[in-house]
Design a protein around this motif. Structure first.
Motif, PDB file in Angstrom:
ATOM      1  N   ALA A 196       3.806  80.772  80.207  1.00  0.00           N
ATOM      2  CA  ALA A 196       4.149  80.333  81.560  1.00  0.00           C
ATOM      3  C   ALA A 196       3.447  81.185  82.603  1.00  0.00           C
ATOM      4  CB  ALA A 196       5.658  80.380  81.753  1.00  0.00           C
ATOM      5  N   ALA A 197       3.404  82.499  82.397  1.00  0.00           N
ATOM      6  CA  ALA A 197       2.770  83.379  83.375  1.00  0.00           C
ATOM      7  C   ALA A 197       1.273  83.130  83.454  1.00  0.00           C
ATOM      8  CB  ALA A 197       3.034  84.835  83.014  1.00  0.00           C
ATOM      9  N   LEU A 198       0.661  82.808  82.341  1.00  0.00           N
ATOM     10  CA  LEU A 198      -0.782  82.549  82.315  1.00  0.00           C
ATOM     11  C   LEU A 198      -1.114  81.094  82.641  1.00  0.00           C
ATOM     12  CD1 LEU A 198      -1.682  84.511  79.073  1.00  0.00           C
ATOM     13  CD2 LEU A 198      -2.189  85.191  81.414  1.00  0.00           C
ATOM     14  N   ARG A 199      -0.109  80.234  82.536  1.00  0.00           N
ATOM     15  CA  ARG A 199      -0.304  78.796  82.707  1.00  0.00           C
ATOM     16  C   ARG A 199      -1.358  78.252  81.745  1.00  0.00           C
ATOM     17  NH1 ARG A 199       1.638  76.812  88.254  1.00  0.00           N
ATOM     18  NH2 ARG A 199       2.825  78.607  88.939  1.00  0.00           N
ATOM     19  N   LEU A 200      -1.213  78.704  80.497  1.00  0.00           N
ATOM     20  CA  LEU A 200      -2.100  78.275  79.427  1.00  0.00           C
ATOM     21  C   LEU A 200      -1.274  77.711  78.283  1.00  0.00           C
ATOM     22  CD1 LEU A 200      -4.456  81.375  79.272  1.00  0.00           C
ATOM     23  CD2 LEU A 200      -4.983  79.157  80.278  1.00  0.00           C
ATOM     24  N   SER A 201      -1.933  76.964  77.419  1.00  0.00           N
ATOM     25  CA  SER A 201      -1.241  76.413  76.263  1.00  0.00           C
ATOM     26  C   SER A 201      -0.972  77.509  75.236  1.00  0.00           C
ATOM     27  CB  SER A 201      -2.087  75.314  75.617  1.00  0.00           C
ATOM     28  OG  SER A 201      -3.243  75.884  75.023  1.00  0.00           O
ATOM     29  N   ARG A 202      -0.066  77.229  74.356  1.00  0.00           N
ATOM     30  CA  ARG A 202       0.292  78.183  73.301  1.00  0.00           C
ATOM     31  C   ARG A 202      -0.922  78.531  72.452  1.00  0.00           C
ATOM     32  NH1 ARG A 202       5.273  77.517  69.096  1.00  0.00           N
ATOM     33  NH2 ARG A 202       4.650  79.157  67.684  1.00  0.00           N
ATOM     34  N   SER A 203      -1.709  77.529  72.094  1.00  0.00           N
ATOM     35  CA  SER A 203      -2.869  77.790  71.242  1.00  0.00           C
ATOM     36  C   SER A 203      -3.912  78.642  71.961  1.00  0.00           C
ATOM     37  CB  SER A 203      -3.489  76.490  70.746  1.00  0.00           C
ATOM     38  OG  SER A 203      -3.926  75.699  71.829  1.00  0.00           O
ATOM     39  N   LYS A 204      -4.091  78.451  73.258  1.00  0.00           N
ATOM     40  CA  LYS A 204      -5.043  79.263  74.020  1.00  0.00           C
ATOM     41  C   LYS A 204      -4.580  80.716  74.090  1.00  0.00           C
ATOM     42  CE  LYS A 204      -8.604  80.190  76.500  1.00  0.00           C
ATOM     43  NZ  LYS A 204      -9.907  80.310  75.851  1.00  0.00           N
ATOM     44  N   VAL A 205      -3.281  80.945  74.266  1.00  0.00           N
ATOM     45  CA  VAL A 205      -2.747  82.307  74.296  1.00  0.00           C
ATOM     46  C   VAL A 205      -2.992  82.979  72.951  1.00  0.00           C
ATOM     47  CG1 VAL A 205      -0.645  83.702  74.478  1.00  0.00           C
ATOM     48  CG2 VAL A 205      -1.051  81.831  76.082  1.00  0.00           C
ATOM     49  N   TYR A 206      -2.761  82.273  71.851  1.00  0.00           N
ATOM     50  CA  TYR A 206      -3.021  82.847  70.535  1.00  0.00           C
ATOM     51  C   TYR A 206      -4.514  83.108  70.337  1.00  0.00           C
ATOM     52  CZ  TYR A 206       1.730  82.584  68.796  1.00  0.00           C
ATOM     53  OH  TYR A 206       3.078  82.807  68.602  1.00  0.00           O
ATOM     54  N   ASP A 207      -5.382  82.258  70.860  1.00  0.00           N
ATOM     55  CA  ASP A 207      -6.824  82.496  70.799  1.00  0.00           C
ATOM     56  C   ASP A 207      -7.193  83.787  71.529  1.00  0.00           C
ATOM     57  OD1 ASP A 207      -7.284  80.203  69.329  1.00  0.00           O
ATOM     58  OD2 ASP A 207      -7.923  79.018  71.079  1.00  0.00           O
ATOM     59  N   LEU A 208      -6.590  84.013  72.696  1.00  0.00           N
ATOM     60  CA  LEU A 208      -6.849  85.233  73.457  1.00  0.00           C
ATOM     61  C   LEU A 208      -6.376  86.466  72.690  1.00  0.00           C
ATOM     62  CD1 LEU A 208      -5.822  84.073  77.045  1.00  0.00           C
ATOM     63  CD2 LEU A 208      -8.141  84.537  76.217  1.00  0.00           C
ATOM     64  N   ILE A 209      -5.241  86.349  72.015  1.00  0.00           N
ATOM     65  CA  ILE A 209      -4.720  87.460  71.218  1.00  0.00           C
ATOM     66  C   ILE A 209      -5.651  87.742  70.036  1.00  0.00           C
ATOM     67  CG2 ILE A 209      -2.837  88.177  69.688  1.00  0.00           C
ATOM     68  CD1 ILE A 209      -0.948  86.610  71.623  1.00  0.00           C
ATOM     69  N   TYR A 235      -5.211  91.961  81.676  1.00  0.00           N
ATOM     70  CA  TYR A 235      -5.956  90.722  81.459  1.00  0.00           C
ATOM     71  C   TYR A 235      -6.324  90.085  82.796  1.00  0.00           C
ATOM     72  CZ  TYR A 235      -7.137  85.983  80.125  1.00  0.00           C
ATOM     73  OH  TYR A 235      -7.779  84.779  79.989  1.00  0.00           O
ATOM     74  N   PHE A 236      -5.366  90.019  83.736  1.00  0.00           N
ATOM     75  CA  PHE A 236      -5.651  89.454  85.058  1.00  0.00           C
ATOM     76  C   PHE A 236      -6.731  90.253  85.769  1.00  0.00           C
ATOM     77  CE2 PHE A 236      -1.155  87.630  85.150  1.00  0.00           C
ATOM     78  CZ  PHE A 236      -1.584  86.349  84.889  1.00  0.00           C
ATOM     79  N   ASP A 237      -6.641  91.572  85.724  1.00  0.00           N
ATOM     80  CA  ASP A 237      -7.631  92.428  86.381  1.00  0.00           C
ATOM     81  C   ASP A 237      -9.013  92.201  85.806  1.00  0.00           C
ATOM     82  OD1 ASP A 237      -5.642  93.462  87.970  1.00  0.00           O
ATOM     83  OD2 ASP A 237      -5.415  95.325  86.812  1.00  0.00           O
ATOM     84  N   THR A 238      -9.101  92.111  84.484  1.00  0.00           N
ATOM     85  CA  THR A 238     -10.379  91.875  83.824  1.00  0.00           C
ATOM     86  C   THR A 238     -10.970  90.532  84.244  1.00  0.00           C
ATOM     87  OG1 THR A 238      -9.651  93.164  81.919  1.00  0.00           O
ATOM     88  CG2 THR A 238     -11.529  91.705  81.584  1.00  0.00           C
ATOM     89  N   GLN A 239     -10.140  89.513  84.304  1.00  0.00           N
ATOM     90  CA  GLN A 239     -10.608  88.190  84.698  1.00  0.00           C
ATOM     91  C   GLN A 239     -11.074  88.175  86.147  1.00  0.00           C
ATOM     92  OE1 GLN A 239     -11.034  85.521  82.552  1.00  0.00           O
ATOM     93  NE2 GLN A 239     -10.651  87.218  81.174  1.00  0.00           N
TER      94      GLN A 239
END
Length: 48
Positions: free
Chosen positions: A2-15, A39-43
């Motif tokens: 929710a905080a990233l506003r990304l799908s579950r699979s995308k969050v796992y890809d980032l991990i 992560y936000f700072d890097t982006q």
């Protein structure tokens, strides 16, 4: 997710790609608040 506003699979890809740190507690995967900030700072740096 929710905080990233990304799908579950995308969050796992980032991990998996080590772009987003996480810890496992039991069977639950947790992302510390400082890991989100990092992560936000890097982006933001890459976007500038």
């Amino acid at each position: 997710m929710a905080a990233l506003r990304l799908s579950r699979s995308k969050v796992y890809d980032l991990i998996r790609s080590n772009q987003l740190r996480s810890i496992t507690i039991g069977r639950a995967r947790r992302i510390p608040a400082d890991a989100l900030r990092q992560y936000f700072d890097t982006q933001m740096e890459e976007a500038a």
